[in-house]
Design a protein around this motif. Structure first.
Motif, PDB file in Angstrom:
ATOM      1  N   ALA A  88       0.834  -1.206   0.000  1.00 41.71           N
ATOM      2  CA  ALA A  88       0.000   0.000   0.000  1.00 41.71           C
ATOM      3  C   ALA A  88       0.867   1.253   0.000  1.00 41.71           C
ATOM      4  CB  ALA A  88      -0.923   0.000   1.208  1.00 41.71           C
ATOM      5  N   ALA A  89       1.914   1.274   0.817  1.00 41.96           N
ATOM      6  CA  ALA A  89       2.791   2.439   0.878  1.00 41.96           C
ATOM      7  C   ALA A  89       3.507   2.662  -0.454  1.00 41.96           C
ATOM      8  CB  ALA A  89       3.815   2.261   2.000  1.00 41.96           C
ATOM      9  N   ARG A  90       3.939   1.576  -1.077  1.00 37.52           N
ATOM     10  CA  ARG A  90       4.615   1.711  -2.376  1.00 37.52           C
ATOM     11  C   ARG A  90       3.664   2.268  -3.427  1.00 37.52           C
ATOM     12  NH1 ARG A  90       5.079  -1.490  -6.842  1.00 37.52           N
ATOM     13  NH2 ARG A  90       4.355  -3.415  -5.840  1.00 37.52           N
ATOM     14  N   GLN A  91       2.449   1.729  -3.484  1.00 32.78           N
ATOM     15  CA  GLN A  91       1.501   2.206  -4.483  1.00 32.78           C
ATOM     16  C   GLN A  91       1.062   3.637  -4.192  1.00 32.78           C
ATOM     17  OE1 GLN A  91      -1.610  -0.787  -4.808  1.00 32.78           O
ATOM     18  NE2 GLN A  91      -0.314  -2.046  -6.145  1.00 32.78           N
ATOM     19  N   ALA A  92       0.965   3.994  -2.902  1.00 27.42           N
ATOM     20  CA  ALA A  92       0.636   5.380  -2.550  1.00 27.42           C
ATOM     21  C   ALA A  92       1.725   6.321  -3.026  1.00 27.42           C
ATOM     22  CB  ALA A  92       0.451   5.508  -1.042  1.00 27.42           C
ATOM     23  N   ALA A  93       2.987   5.906  -2.857  1.00 29.52           N
ATOM     24  CA  ALA A  93       4.109   6.733  -3.310  1.00 29.52           C
ATOM     25  C   ALA A  93       4.107   6.862  -4.830  1.00 29.52           C
ATOM     26  CB  ALA A  93       5.428   6.125  -2.836  1.00 29.52           C
ATOM     27  N   GLU A  94       3.823   5.774  -5.516  1.00 28.85           N
ATOM     28  CA  GLU A  94       3.815   5.786  -6.980  1.00 28.85           C
ATOM     29  C   GLU A  94       2.630   6.574  -7.530  1.00 28.85           C
ATOM     30  OE1 GLU A  94       3.854   1.616  -7.801  1.00 28.85           O
ATOM     31  OE2 GLU A  94       6.024   1.418  -7.516  1.00 28.85           O
ATOM     32  N   ASN A  95       1.493   6.490  -6.829  1.00 29.39           N
ATOM     33  CA  ASN A  95       0.306   7.237  -7.264  1.00 29.39           C
ATOM     34  C   ASN A  95       0.446   8.726  -7.000  1.00 29.39           C
ATOM     35  OD1 ASN A  95      -0.970   4.826  -7.944  1.00 29.39           O
ATOM     36  ND2 ASN A  95      -2.031   4.644  -5.976  1.00 29.39           N
ATOM     37  N   GLY A  96       1.164   9.055  -5.941  1.00 30.61           N
ATOM     38  CA  GLY A  96       1.253  10.440  -5.495  1.00 30.61           C
ATOM     39  C   GLY A  96       0.135  10.729  -4.495  1.00 30.61           C
ATOM     40  N   LEU A  97       0.504  11.273  -3.351  1.00 35.63           N
ATOM     41  CA  LEU A  97      -0.502  11.569  -2.330  1.00 35.63           C
ATOM     42  C   LEU A  97      -1.306  12.806  -2.714  1.00 35.63           C
ATOM     43  CD1 LEU A  97       1.540  11.089   0.981  1.00 35.63           C
ATOM     44  CD2 LEU A  97      -0.074   9.490  -0.061  1.00 35.63           C
ATOM     45  N   ASP A 138      -4.598   3.803   8.175  1.00 39.31           N
ATOM     46  CA  ASP A 138      -5.782   3.814   7.304  1.00 39.31           C
ATOM     47  C   ASP A 138      -5.558   4.706   6.086  1.00 39.31           C
ATOM     48  OD1 ASP A 138      -7.114   2.108   8.991  1.00 39.31           O
ATOM     49  OD2 ASP A 138      -8.366   3.657   9.920  1.00 39.31           O
ATOM     50  N   ILE A 139      -4.906   5.860   6.281  1.00 40.26           N
ATOM     51  CA  ILE A 139      -4.675   6.773   5.161  1.00 40.26           C
ATOM     52  C   ILE A 139      -3.706   6.164   4.158  1.00 40.26           C
ATOM     53  CG2 ILE A 139      -3.724   9.012   4.476  1.00 40.26           C
ATOM     54  CD1 ILE A 139      -4.757  10.146   7.091  1.00 40.26           C
ATOM     55  N   VAL A 140      -2.658   5.521   4.649  1.00 35.53           N
ATOM     56  CA  VAL A 140      -1.706   4.864   3.742  1.00 35.53           C
ATOM     57  C   VAL A 140      -2.441   3.869   2.856  1.00 35.53           C
ATOM     58  CG1 VAL A 140       0.285   3.323   3.596  1.00 35.53           C
ATOM     59  CG2 VAL A 140       0.276   5.194   5.260  1.00 35.53           C
ATOM     60  N   ILE A 141      -3.338   3.100   3.449  1.00 33.24           N
ATOM     61  CA  ILE A 141      -4.097   2.110   2.686  1.00 33.24           C
ATOM     62  C   ILE A 141      -5.055   2.792   1.715  1.00 33.24           C
ATOM     63  CG2 ILE A 141      -5.776   0.229   2.895  1.00 33.24           C
ATOM     64  CD1 ILE A 141      -4.413  -0.224   5.730  1.00 33.24           C
ATOM     65  N   GLU A 142      -5.720   3.847   2.173  1.00 33.16           N
ATOM     66  CA  GLU A 142      -6.615   4.604   1.284  1.00 33.16           C
ATOM     67  C   GLU A 142      -5.860   5.150   0.080  1.00 33.16           C
ATOM     68  OE1 GLU A 142      -8.403   7.753   3.497  1.00 33.16           O
ATOM     69  OE2 GLU A 142      -9.377   6.421   4.937  1.00 33.16           O
ATOM     70  N   ALA A 143      -4.667   5.673   0.327  1.00 35.52           N
ATOM     71  CA  ALA A 143      -3.890   6.343  -0.720  1.00 35.52           C
ATOM     72  C   ALA A 143      -3.386   5.384  -1.781  1.00 35.52           C
ATOM     73  CB  ALA A 143      -2.720   7.098  -0.095  1.00 35.52           C
ATOM     74  N   ALA A 148      -8.199  -4.361  -3.331  1.00 30.63           N
ATOM     75  CA  ALA A 148      -7.770  -5.728  -2.994  1.00 30.63           C
ATOM     76  C   ALA A 148      -6.916  -5.735  -1.725  1.00 30.63           C
ATOM     77  CB  ALA A 148      -6.986  -6.328  -4.158  1.00 30.63           C
ATOM     78  N   ILE A 149      -6.122  -4.676  -1.526  1.00 34.91           N
ATOM     79  CA  ILE A 149      -5.304  -4.595  -0.318  1.00 34.91           C
ATOM     80  C   ILE A 149      -6.199  -4.467   0.901  1.00 34.91           C
ATOM     81  CG2 ILE A 149      -3.623  -3.191   0.952  1.00 34.91           C
ATOM     82  CD1 ILE A 149      -2.356  -2.451  -1.706  1.00 34.91           C
ATOM     83  N   GLN A 150      -7.184  -3.599   0.838  1.00 33.42           N
ATOM     84  CA  GLN A 150      -8.103  -3.417   1.958  1.00 33.42           C
ATOM     85  C   GLN A 150      -8.862  -4.702   2.256  1.00 33.42           C
ATOM     86  OE1 GLN A 150      -8.867  -0.517   4.136  1.00 33.42           O
ATOM     87  NE2 GLN A 150      -9.430  -2.465   5.078  1.00 33.42           N
ATOM     88  N   ALA A 151      -9.290  -5.407   1.230  1.00 32.56           N
ATOM     89  CA  ALA A 151     -10.029  -6.650   1.431  1.00 32.56           C
ATOM     90  C   ALA A 151      -9.149  -7.701   2.098  1.00 32.56           C
ATOM     91  CB  ALA A 151     -10.545  -7.171   0.088  1.00 32.56           C
ATOM     92  N   ALA A 152      -7.904  -7.795   1.656  1.00 31.83           N
ATOM     93  CA  ALA A 152      -6.981  -8.770   2.241  1.00 31.83           C
ATOM     94  C   ALA A 152      -6.651  -8.412   3.688  1.00 31.83           C
ATOM     95  CB  ALA A 152      -5.702  -8.845   1.412  1.00 31.83           C
ATOM     96  N   LEU A 153      -6.470  -7.132   3.962  1.00 31.94           N
ATOM     97  CA  LEU A 153      -6.197  -6.702   5.338  1.00 31.94           C
ATOM     98  C   LEU A 153      -7.389  -6.972   6.253  1.00 31.94           C
ATOM     99  CD1 LEU A 153      -4.272  -3.347   4.772  1.00 31.94           C
ATOM    100  CD2 LEU A 153      -3.427  -5.318   6.060  1.00 31.94           C
ATOM    101  N   SER A 154      -8.581  -6.777   5.748  1.00 28.99           N
ATOM    102  CA  SER A 154      -9.777  -7.026   6.549  1.00 28.99           C
ATOM    103  C   SER A 154      -9.858  -8.487   6.973  1.00 28.99           C
ATOM    104  CB  SER A 154     -11.034  -6.637   5.767  1.00 28.99           C
ATOM    105  OG  SER A 154     -11.071  -5.250   5.523  1.00 28.99           O
ATOM    106  N   ARG A 155      -9.494  -9.385   6.074  1.00 28.53           N
ATOM    107  CA  ARG A 155      -9.490 -10.813   6.426  1.00 28.53           C
ATOM    108  C   ARG A 155      -8.369 -11.121   7.414  1.00 28.53           C
ATOM    109  NH1 ARG A 155     -10.631 -11.194   0.840  1.00 28.53           N
ATOM    110  NH2 ARG A 155      -8.429 -11.565   0.352  1.00 28.53           N
ATOM    111  N   ASN A 156      -7.208 -10.531   7.190  1.00 29.80           N
ATOM    112  CA  ASN A 156      -6.048 -10.793   8.045  1.00 29.80           C
ATOM    113  C   ASN A 156      -6.243 -10.258   9.459  1.00 29.80           C
ATOM    114  OD1 ASN A 156      -3.212 -11.804   8.114  1.00 29.80           O
ATOM    115  ND2 ASN A 156      -2.743  -9.667   8.621  1.00 29.80           N
ATOM    116  N   GLU A 157      -7.025  -9.180   9.605  1.00 25.31           N
ATOM    117  CA  GLU A 157      -7.203  -8.559  10.909  1.00 25.31           C
ATOM    118  C   GLU A 157      -7.989  -9.417  11.887  1.00 25.31           C
ATOM    119  OE1 GLU A 157      -8.818  -4.695  10.269  1.00 25.31           O
ATOM    120  OE2 GLU A 157      -6.887  -3.809   9.746  1.00 25.31           O
ATOM    121  N   HIS A 158      -8.566 -10.520  11.410  1.00 25.94           N
ATOM    122  CA  HIS A 158      -9.253 -11.439  12.315  1.00 25.94           C
ATOM    123  C   HIS A 158      -8.270 -12.396  12.982  1.00 25.94           C
ATOM    124  CE1 HIS A 158     -13.253 -10.068  11.289  1.00 25.94           C
ATOM    125  NE2 HIS A 158     -12.969 -10.178  10.011  1.00 25.94           N
TER     126      HIS A 158
END
Length: 238
Positions: A88-97, A138-143, A148-158
């Motif tokens: 998520a952090a890599r894609q946020a950096a590549e997308n630009g905040l 949460d912002i890093v993930i949003e950015a 798919a990242i959010q969905a995978a994290l939601s499953r992992n958080e259990h």
């Protein structure tokens, strides 16, 4: 001081970590509320939250039971979170905040600096830090703009301690624990710098390491299935 909802969750989580509430222990609302000096409502909510974290199992009828959690299970969940948040952090950096994300992240960094300005955190400051930390992640993930990242994290958080909000600390050594949080917050600063400068690989690496810096675990030499918690200072000083 009156315990807040976050305090109750954190207290019970720490009691499980320190085996004050050992695996197999049955928990009910009234005795737990009396022990913590709170009403039943925050205990009921805390039980549900800890069930979601994978630390409690709902029993038929009423009550919960403390789950048996292995070191391998926790390490695996934390490593998966590190991989996903690193991506998520890599894609946020590549997308630009966006300007909004930059502004809020900077405000969260400033808030964290303010919270950690003293020598030792108290419970109220720990709660503020936990809220700040969760929003930062949460912002890093949003950015990343990757559902798919959010969905995978939601499953992992259990899984136990796989959530960025599942902080644990030793209340008996808060001065040293404060230094551990200071280290983790410096990583927030570094990943923010990497993201705003488009350094995707660097942002990913820092965020992956950050997952491991939040909680450190070792096997208890007496029993490899038992859980022992160590702070990051012990993991990094060698």
């Amino acid at each position: 001081m009156q315990k807040t909802q976050t305090n109750v969750v954190t207290t019970l989580r720490q009691m499980i970590l320190e085996e004050e509430l050992a695996a197999g222990t049955r928990l009910a609302e009234i005795p737990t509320a009396e022990k913590l000096g709170v009403s039943r409502t925050p205990v009921r909510i805390a039980f549900r939250a800890l069930e979601q974290e994978g630390l409690l199992t709902k029993l038929p009828g009423r009550g919960y039971e403390v789950r048996s959690v292995s070191v391998a299970e926790i390490i695996g969940a934390v490593e998966v979170r590190g991989v996903l948040e690193g991506l998520a952090a890599r894609q946020a950096a590549e997308n630009g905040l966006s300007d909004a994300h930059k502004s809020e992240l900077q405000a969260l960094l400033d808030l964290g600096d303010e919270i950690l300005a003293g020598d030792e955190l108290n419970e109220a400051e720990l709660e503020r830090y936990q809220q700040m930390n969760k929003r930062f992640h949460d912002i890093v993930i949003e950015a990343a703009h990757n559902p798919a990242i959010q969905a995978a994290l939601s499953r992992n958080e259990h899984l136990p301690f796989a959530s960025s909000s599942a902080l644990a600390f030793d209340k008996k050594q808060m001065s040293k624990e404060t230094k551990r949080f200071e280290f983790a917050h410096q990583q927030h600063h570094h990943v923010f710098y990497a993201m705003i400068n488009g350094l995707g690989s660097r942002a990913e690496g820092i965020m992956r390491e950050h997952a491991n810096a939040t909680l450190g675990y070792i096997n208890n030499p007496r029993n490899t299935d038992e859980l022992t918690v160590i702070s990051e200072r012990d993991r990094t000083r060698n």
